[in-house]
Scaffold this motif. Structure first.
Motif, PDB file in Angstrom:
ATOM      1  N   UNK A   1      46.200  49.906  45.529  1.00 53.99           N
ATOM      2  CA  UNK A   1      47.403  50.274  46.223  1.00 53.99           C
ATOM      3  C   UNK A   1      47.064  50.417  47.780  1.00 53.99           C
ATOM      4  N   UNK A   2      46.301  51.343  48.112  1.00 55.05           N
ATOM      5  CA  UNK A   2      45.903  51.549  49.575  1.00 55.05           C
ATOM      6  C   UNK A   2      45.529  50.227  50.266  1.00 55.05           C
ATOM      7  N   UNK A   3      44.571  49.555  49.537  1.00 58.09           N
ATOM      8  CA  UNK A   3      44.253  48.465  50.478  1.00 58.09           C
ATOM      9  C   UNK A   3      45.176  47.442  50.636  1.00 58.09           C
ATOM     10  N   UNK A   4      46.074  47.302  49.643  1.00 57.33           N
ATOM     11  CA  UNK A   4      47.187  46.498  49.601  1.00 57.33           C
ATOM     12  C   UNK A   4      47.993  46.707  50.889  1.00 57.33           C
ATOM     13  N   UNK A   5      48.308  47.969  50.947  1.00 55.43           N
ATOM     14  CA  UNK A   5      49.181  48.852  51.993  1.00 55.43           C
ATOM     15  C   UNK A   5      48.759  48.524  53.382  1.00 55.43           C
ATOM     16  N   UNK A   6      47.448  48.831  53.542  1.00 60.27           N
ATOM     17  CA  UNK A   6      46.784  48.678  54.584  1.00 60.27           C
ATOM     18  C   UNK A   6      46.436  47.438  55.214  1.00 60.27           C
ATOM     19  N   UNK A   7      46.631  46.410  54.411  1.00 63.78           N
ATOM     20  CA  UNK A   7      46.061  45.184  54.981  1.00 63.78           C
ATOM     21  C   UNK A   7      47.574  44.461  55.132  1.00 63.78           C
ATOM     22  N   UNK A   8      48.572  44.903  54.398  1.00 59.58           N
ATOM     23  CA  UNK A   8      49.901  44.197  54.433  1.00 59.58           C
ATOM     24  C   UNK A   8      50.951  44.648  55.352  1.00 59.58           C
TER      25      UNK A   8
ATOM     26  N   UNK B   1      58.222  29.587  79.843  1.00 60.22           N
ATOM     27  CA  UNK B   1      59.739  29.771  79.145  1.00 60.22           C
ATOM     28  C   UNK B   1      59.435  30.090  77.779  1.00 60.22           C
ATOM     29  N   UNK B   2      60.676  30.590  77.043  1.00 59.11           N
ATOM     30  CA  UNK B   2      60.446  30.651  75.748  1.00 59.11           C
ATOM     31  C   UNK B   2      60.247  29.348  74.653  1.00 59.11           C
ATOM     32  N   UNK B   3      60.310  28.273  75.500  1.00 53.21           N
ATOM     33  CA  UNK B   3      59.975  26.967  74.622  1.00 53.21           C
ATOM     34  C   UNK B   3      58.397  27.004  74.518  1.00 53.21           C
ATOM     35  N   UNK B   4      57.569  28.080  75.285  1.00 57.99           N
ATOM     36  CA  UNK B   4      56.414  27.845  74.923  1.00 57.99           C
ATOM     37  C   UNK B   4      55.894  28.875  73.661  1.00 57.99           C
ATOM     38  N   UNK B   5      56.759  29.229  73.262  1.00 58.67           N
ATOM     39  CA  UNK B   5      56.323  30.064  72.140  1.00 58.67           C
ATOM     40  C   UNK B   5      55.520  29.707  71.006  1.00 58.67           C
ATOM     41  N   UNK B   6      54.604  30.297  70.478  1.00 62.07           N
ATOM     42  CA  UNK B   6      53.956  29.833  69.343  1.00 62.07           C
ATOM     43  C   UNK B   6      54.059  31.246  68.172  1.00 62.07           C
ATOM     44  N   UNK B   7      53.933  30.747  66.984  1.00 65.57           N
ATOM     45  CA  UNK B   7      54.063  31.647  65.937  1.00 65.57           C
ATOM     46  C   UNK B   7      53.042  32.964  66.195  1.00 65.57           C
ATOM     47  N   UNK B   8      53.742  34.025  65.518  1.00 60.75           N
ATOM     48  CA  UNK B   8      52.893  35.552  65.632  1.00 60.75           C
ATOM     49  C   UNK B   8      51.478  35.246  64.676  1.00 60.75           C
ATOM     50  N   UNK B   9      50.634  35.923  65.022  1.00 61.18           N
ATOM     51  CA  UNK B   9      49.423  35.868  64.180  1.00 61.18           C
ATOM     52  C   UNK B   9      48.838  37.236  63.805  1.00 61.18           C
ATOM     53  N   UNK B  10      48.405  37.488  62.808  1.00 60.82           N
ATOM     54  CA  UNK B  10      47.805  38.565  61.991  1.00 60.82           C
ATOM     55  C   UNK B  10      46.542  38.748  62.701  1.00 60.82           C
TER      56      UNK B  10
ATOM     57  N   UNK C   1      45.549  34.612  60.439  1.00 55.38           N
ATOM     58  CA  UNK C   1      46.392  33.730  59.698  1.00 55.38           C
ATOM     59  C   UNK C   1      47.853  34.072  60.191  1.00 55.38           C
ATOM     60  N   UNK C   2      48.834  33.403  59.910  1.00 52.48           N
ATOM     61  CA  UNK C   2      50.210  33.809  59.836  1.00 52.48           C
ATOM     62  C   UNK C   2      50.249  35.108  59.077  1.00 52.48           C
ATOM     63  N   UNK C   3      51.240  36.036  59.779  1.00 55.68           N
ATOM     64  CA  UNK C   3      51.604  37.282  58.786  1.00 55.68           C
ATOM     65  C   UNK C   3      51.999  36.718  57.573  1.00 55.68           C
ATOM     66  N   UNK C   4      53.106  35.868  57.248  1.00 48.03           N
ATOM     67  CA  UNK C   4      53.387  35.471  55.937  1.00 48.03           C
ATOM     68  C   UNK C   4      52.455  34.824  55.218  1.00 48.03           C
ATOM     69  N   UNK C   5      51.668  34.184  55.629  1.00 48.29           N
ATOM     70  CA  UNK C   5      50.367  33.583  54.819  1.00 48.29           C
ATOM     71  C   UNK C   5      49.461  34.673  54.194  1.00 48.29           C
ATOM     72  N   UNK C   6      48.995  35.749  55.172  1.00 44.96           N
ATOM     73  CA  UNK C   6      48.306  36.601  54.536  1.00 44.96           C
ATOM     74  C   UNK C   6      49.012  37.308  53.587  1.00 44.96           C
ATOM     75  N   UNK C   7      50.375  37.704  53.727  1.00 48.24           N
ATOM     76  CA  UNK C   7      50.832  38.462  52.645  1.00 48.24           C
ATOM     77  C   UNK C   7      51.272  37.765  51.543  1.00 48.24           C
ATOM     78  N   UNK C   8      51.454  36.399  51.408  1.00 50.84           N
ATOM     79  CA  UNK C   8      51.751  35.648  50.316  1.00 50.84           C
ATOM     80  C   UNK C   8      50.561  35.687  49.477  1.00 50.84           C
ATOM     81  N   UNK C   9      49.554  35.348  49.779  1.00 55.76           N
ATOM     82  CA  UNK C   9      48.245  35.297  48.922  1.00 55.76           C
ATOM     83  C   UNK C   9      47.968  36.657  48.453  1.00 55.76           C
TER      84      UNK C   9
END
Ligand code: FPP
Ligand code: ZN
Length: 482
Positions: free
Chosen positions: A428-435, A449-458, A463-471
């Motif tokens: 549980x602690x591992x999941x919370x720490x990483x998640x 410009x905001x058009x230069x935006x790239x996605x946020x990374x963990x 990895x993208x935050x959602x990718x780390x979370x999903x797996x």
């Protein structure tokens, strides 16, 4: 005969007639000329990078990549993750092709090799599992459930050394890249156990050098046995951004297993001091170098940038400065306001990446005199992301994850017996720490410009935050994440 390096016989740009001073001077000129000739405002050449990566993915890599035959999962990781950072979705057939290729690299002895039928190594294993986090899914053919975790765990244990370090592969060297690769893989796949990581935090601390950064390894343990066993072991080699990124991310992943005594072994303030010195000044246009007195290089935008993001969370600066709830107008750099709570000059770093790190032919590069390659493309975009978005470990998210945790079937190594309650608590602690890492939505900053935006990374998993979370949610059995 070994040719002598000819050092010009005058005092050098800084009064030190060394090869280092002359090459630094030459680089500063190169950067100035290139920066002056780049059209302003600075633009992320997204379409060019996209086309360049698309050719590599669909038509194959040019012959100059053949020396990387043993790095096939890495090449996939860099290309696929670059698309994802730029917000490009891959189609289902392409993802399936990637999954199938990666699964051919899984070794019958556990872990992944650098290509089909190649011997397994921790580095390609990390790259393969991380790529599967991007393109894979649960169920038949999705890759995730075809990973043989029992065999992988036994193989991990076979690489473990008495001092808590790991060999990168059978009969190979020991270094912090191996530790990072193993810890990311084991955390994503719910395979962390106290036995696996006993002594690892102390080993990482032992690689911190007198400068404050981290070297690849520390003095071999057999030198310490009998004589210096209880003494702190000296780091072996030079502090370097690449190893620093691996060391500090590993440190965070080990947190749930760390004793009070271990947690004091690493000097975070000294590390921060070294890190900020790695950012070049004006003549270097704010790029990062990887080690003292060496040249700036775009890939350290990530290795040093991720380290700074992680240090910020270790020191709890995000919540202390209270910027979590503050809204900041951020429509391009004309309105760039108060950035004093960033640990480094994130505006200058974005300028280096946009102004000097993009190849006109597509892809990103070390510096203007170098051509683009997939390694520099990915790590420059990843560094660009850390300079745009603040991703931090959130106490409030930790609280809500704690309430949502549902104990589920844990991976149990075939060698382990009993102790289910303790195992569940650590899990549980591992999941919370990483998640519990999230983007502070109010403080993103975009040069140009905001058009230069790239996605946020963990910053820990790359990895993208959602990718780390999903797996992780899949392997930790958390079916309805918050
Ligand atoms: C020096 O190259 C580069 C190294 C000594 C290796 C750096 C390590 C990493 C990039 C970490 C890799 C991480 C994983 C997970 C595999 P150089 O001498 O060409 O460059 P420099 O002059 O900038 O130091
Ligand atoms: Zn580089």
């Amino acid at each position: 005969m070994i040719p002598f390096r000819v050092i010009p016989q005058h005092d050098g740009p800084d009064g030190c007639p060394t090869a280092t001073s002359f090459i630094q001077e030459k680089t500063e000129k190169e950067l100035k000329e290139a920066y002056d000739s780049v059209p302003k405002p600075l633009i992320l050449q997204r379409m060019r990078h996209f086309q360049w990566l698309k050719v590599l993915l669909f038509q194959g890599l040019p012959a100059r990549y053949k020396s990387q035959d043993a790095s096939q999962p890495w090449l996939m990781f860099w290309i696929i993750n670059s698309f994802q950072l730029m917000g490009v979705q891959l189609d289902v057939a392409t993802k399936q092709r990637a999954i199938d290729t990666l699964m051919q690299c899984q070794s019958p002895d556990g872990g992944f090799g650098g290509g089909p039928k190649q011997a397994p190594g921790l580095l390609p294993t990390y790259a393969a599992v991380s790529t599967l986090a991007c393109v894979g899914h649960p169920g038949p053919g999705g890759g995730w459930d075809q990973i043989d975790r029992q065999k992988m765990y036994a193989w991990f244990m076979s690489l473990k050394q008495p001092d808590g370090s790991f060999l990168v592969s059978r009969n190979a060297e020991i270094d912090v890249r191996a530790i990072y690769s193993l810890l990311v893989t084991a955390t994503l796949l719910d395979m962390m156990t106290p036995e696996l990581v006993a002594g690892t935090a102390s080993f990482i601390a032992s690689t911190q050098t007198y400068e404050g950064g981290f070297a690849s390894t520390s003095a071999p343990y057999y030198i310490s046995v009998d004589t210096l066993m209880d003494e702190p072991r000296p780091a072996l080699g030079e502090a370097h951004g690449g190893y620093a990124g691996c060391a500090i991310a590993s440190w965070v992943l080990l947190k749930p297993f760390m004793t009070e005594e271990e947690s004091k072994k690493l000097n975070v303030d000294k590390f921060l001091r070294w890190l900020v010195w790695m950012q070049g000044e004006q003549a270097d246009y704010g790029g990062f170098r990887g080690r003292s007195n060496k040249l700036v290089d775009n890939c350290y935008s990530w290795w040093c940038g991720e380290s700074l993001a992680i240090v910020e969370s270790i020191l709890d600066l995000q919540e202390e400065t209270g910027h979590e709830d503050e809204f900041i107008e951020d429509e391009g750099d004309d309105e760039w306001v108060d950035t004093d709570w960033w640990l480094y000059n994130n505006k200058a770093l974005q300028e280096y990446i946009l102004g000097l790190g993009q190849d006109n032919a597509g892809g990103l590069r070390d510096k203007p005199s170098k051509r683009a390659d997939v390694y520099h493309t990915f790590y420059s975009l990843a560094g660009f992301s850390t300079a745009q978005h603040r991703v931090y470990q959130s106490k409030s998210l930790q609280g809500s994850l704690r309430n949502k945790w549902k104990p589920s079937e844990a991976f149990t190594p075939s060698t382990a017996k009993g102790e289910d309650d303790r195992r569940q608590a650590t899990r549980k602690e591992l999941w919370i720490n990483a998640r519990s890492w999230k983007e502070d939505e109010s403080s993103h900053r975009y040069v140009g410009s905001p058009n230069n935006r790239v996605n946020a990374i963990h910053p820990v998993f790359t990895l993208l935050i959602s990718q780390a979370s999903n797996i992780m949610d899949h392997f930790y059995g958390q079916t309805s994440p918050p």
